[in-house]
Design an enzyme around this catalytic site. Structure first.
Site, PDB file in Angstrom:
ATOM      1  N   SER A  33     -53.848 -98.560  59.909  1.00  0.00           N
ATOM      2  CA  SER A  33     -53.317 -97.208  60.040  1.00  0.00           C
ATOM      3  C   SER A  33     -51.787 -97.271  60.177  1.00  0.00           C
ATOM      4  O   SER A  33     -51.124 -97.756  59.265  1.00  0.00           O
ATOM      5  CB  SER A  33     -54.004 -96.519  61.220  1.00  0.00           C
ATOM      6  OG  SER A  33     -53.886 -95.131  61.156  1.00  0.00           O
TER       7      SER A  33
ATOM      8  N   ASP B  13     -63.030 -92.232  55.000  1.00  0.00           N
ATOM      9  CA  ASP B  13     -61.799 -92.081  55.785  1.00  0.00           C
ATOM     10  C   ASP B  13     -61.100 -90.790  55.361  1.00  0.00           C
ATOM     11  O   ASP B  13     -60.698 -90.650  54.204  1.00  0.00           O
ATOM     12  CB  ASP B  13     -60.898 -93.298  55.543  1.00  0.00           C
ATOM     13  CG  ASP B  13     -59.675 -93.334  56.460  1.00  0.00           C
ATOM     14  OD1 ASP B  13     -59.256 -92.268  56.965  1.00  0.00           O
ATOM     15  OD2 ASP B  13     -59.153 -94.433  56.679  1.00  0.00           O
TER      16      ASP B  13
ATOM     17  N   HIS C 161     -62.153 -93.199  59.459  1.00  0.00           N
ATOM     18  CA  HIS C 161     -60.925 -93.929  59.798  1.00  0.00           C
ATOM     19  C   HIS C 161     -61.133 -94.856  60.991  1.00  0.00           C
ATOM     20  O   HIS C 161     -60.537 -95.927  61.075  1.00  0.00           O
ATOM     21  CB  HIS C 161     -59.812 -92.932  60.101  1.00  0.00           C
ATOM     22  CG  HIS C 161     -58.476 -93.578  60.241  1.00  0.00           C
ATOM     23  ND1 HIS C 161     -57.824 -94.187  59.190  1.00  0.00           N
ATOM     24  CD2 HIS C 161     -57.655 -93.744  61.318  1.00  0.00           C
ATOM     25  CE1 HIS C 161     -56.665 -94.685  59.602  1.00  0.00           C
ATOM     26  NE2 HIS C 161     -56.538 -94.435  60.889  1.00  0.00           N
TER      27      HIS C 161
END
Lengths: 345, 345
Positions: free
Chosen positions: B138, B292, B321
């Site tokens: 991320s 995601d 995610h």
């Protein structure tokens, strides 16, 4: 009175007086009314009526983009009834109901309330005993499901676009977010504001949520806003989504959204969704939009599997939930094809 | 001082003094510092260091779940550096910087600021000239991209999990929503609150947004929260997500999120993402999580296609995610496999 919810903006509406209307929540709405528009003429046999309730934030006029000579919903052939949902601003809503049921103290609504009011309009006012079809998108789909399960003998044909028999939990999380956004404006005052135009912050925040979930990652990735005449994604978000929601009444939106969140056809069957869907006798068409972040295709697969005469019609489009706006010609062709197939089923 | 950002909660941190640190935004952060944790021992050749920056809302400690004897990130083999990002609460952040750069007046940050600070830590403090690898999830992936493009000669191997070279526009819409939620609390006061514990409303609203986008429709549809010991989706949302975010500082979260939103590797190449990615010389592994909603697999396909030694490693998981949290054994196995392959590449 909010100037947005007027015939000047949305065209001439008719009204049917429901009197004191008992809501599923246990309240009775005094002097309730259902607004509606119609296209075409009810034939002598009274068997050519098509009911087409609208989606969240829409009005009866929103569904008129699907009606036209030569289109499947041809007013020279069908009598098309476009009922306004409770909370929609034309039928009884927080914005148009007198105290002590006004604004922040408007009673809780259910999808079934709309369908029962529509049933009264259809049967009492028009004297119709069987509809030719019921169809709807999103909250309109929820109402279509409610019709097909509650009054199966009246619904020989149905079509849902991007809506489920029970609202997916992920979708409910969105509604919670949406509620936070609308109620976080300091001007909201528990719904007891005097002019919805003062709720700029609420409506701006709310538009951001729909910018996120109403369209799709693909819509932004492929810059599909260009096809709508915008020059940047920000331009689209401001011009299209903020512009669309800006004139609306937050209490009305909240009243609708709480119905959307609670939508559950299995209220008829003690929580058994499959059993509820099994009651549908209609030739029933289940259309979804790929990339839909509200009502994903997978949930339509599950619904359709339980409907005896269910016909699954997935529609491929990068537009997400707002595929139904038919901003692309391909989307209109796909939607019209499902409507045509359903009307002739 | 927020008690959450302390060694008592996150374990012992070290600090490297950066002095007056020039930010990409044109401000100089006085007496800036980068916090970090390490595992393992830097060997004599100084060629066994692995840098593993953390994600949004995390700390250096968040990455420790991937480290262990017998795991790919084995501290008996590698010297693993876990840098804290600016705004993360340990490195210079709104919550720990004195006036006039404190709280609501902390200067704007960029992903590159983190990477330049980490580069100084790695070269000046540790005397390392080449890292064995850089990896991240991320926002950690965004920093990994920045490392691989800015200092390609120092990064022979890299792996990104659920992050892109340029933040997708749809993802940016989420950050805008997230910003509305954190700043809408009347206690926010443009960031000049005295105690982040007063920002309950902001943190509660913010948690709703992550309940929506951090997981997936499939996660809720299949009730995967049950595997985490919760008895309902509301129980999960309250116990897991509200609980996770509740002790954090909204200014810190906003400082991180603005970097996330602006993440764009093409700042190096005048807006040409393909050209920027083409500068990566590392054996570079691009992992995504299906479902995601922040960084969809499709955007990873596009990134990987432009990386000369790019290796696409999509991971199938219904966790969205937060697949990287490795709440499922299969997810941990899949993540570890990519890390192992990358470390040996």
């Amino acid at each position: 009175m909010n100037a947005y919810y007027t015939d000047e903006v949305h065209g001439k509406h008719e009204y049917y007086d429901l009197g004191g209307f008992p809501l599923r929540s246990g309240y009775t709405l005094p002097e309730a009314g259902i607004a509606y528009k119609t296209h075409g003429t009810l034939n002598a046999a009274k068997d050519n009526a098509v009911l087409f309730p609208h989606m969240y934030s829409g009005t009866s006029a929103s569904m008129e983009i699907f009606i036209g000579e030569g289109r499947p919903l041809d007013p020279s052939k069908y009598f098309i009834i476009l009922p306004g949902q409770f909370g929609g601003g034309f039928s009884s809503s927080p914005s148009n109901t007198p105290a002590p049921y006004d604004r922040g103290q408007f009673p809780p609504l259910a999808i079934a309330d709309d369908v029962i009011a529509q049933h009264r309009l259809v049967t009492e006012h028009f004297g119709i005993s069987t509809l030719h079809a019921v169809l709807g998108w999103s909250m309109g789909a929820q109402q279509t499901y409610e019709w097909a399960v509650r009054f199966p003998e009246m619904v020989p044909r149905g079509a849902v676009f991007a809506g489920n028999g029970r609202t997916p939990v992920h979708n409910q999380v969105f509604i919670d977010l949406h509620t936070e956004l609308l109620t976080s404006d300091p001007e909201f005052k528990d719904g007891f504001y005097s002019d919805s135009a003062d709720l700029r912050l609420a409506l701006k925040r709310h538009a951001v949520a729909f910018s996120l979930m109403g369209f799709s990652a693909a819509f932004y990735r492929d810059e599909l806003w260009r096809s709508l005449g915008f020059v940047s994604s920000n331009d689209f978000r401001q011009g299209f989504l903020r512009g669309y929601f800006a004139p609306m009444d937050p209490n009305n939106l909240l009243a609708q959204a709480s119905k959307w969140r609670a939508g559950d056809i299995s209220d008829h069957t003690g929580g058994d969704v499959a059993a509820a869907l099994g009651r549908i006798t209609a030739q029933f068409f289940v259309a979804s939009f790929s990339e839909d972040l509200f009502f994903p295709p997978e949930d339509h697969d599950a619904d359709c599997a339980h409907i005896p005469n269910g016909h699954r019609r997935p529609i491929e489009t990068p537009m997400g939930h707002f595929g139904m706006f038919c901003l692309r010609e391909e989307d209109q062709a796909a939607v019209d094809a499902v409507i045509a197939e359903m009307l002739d089923a």
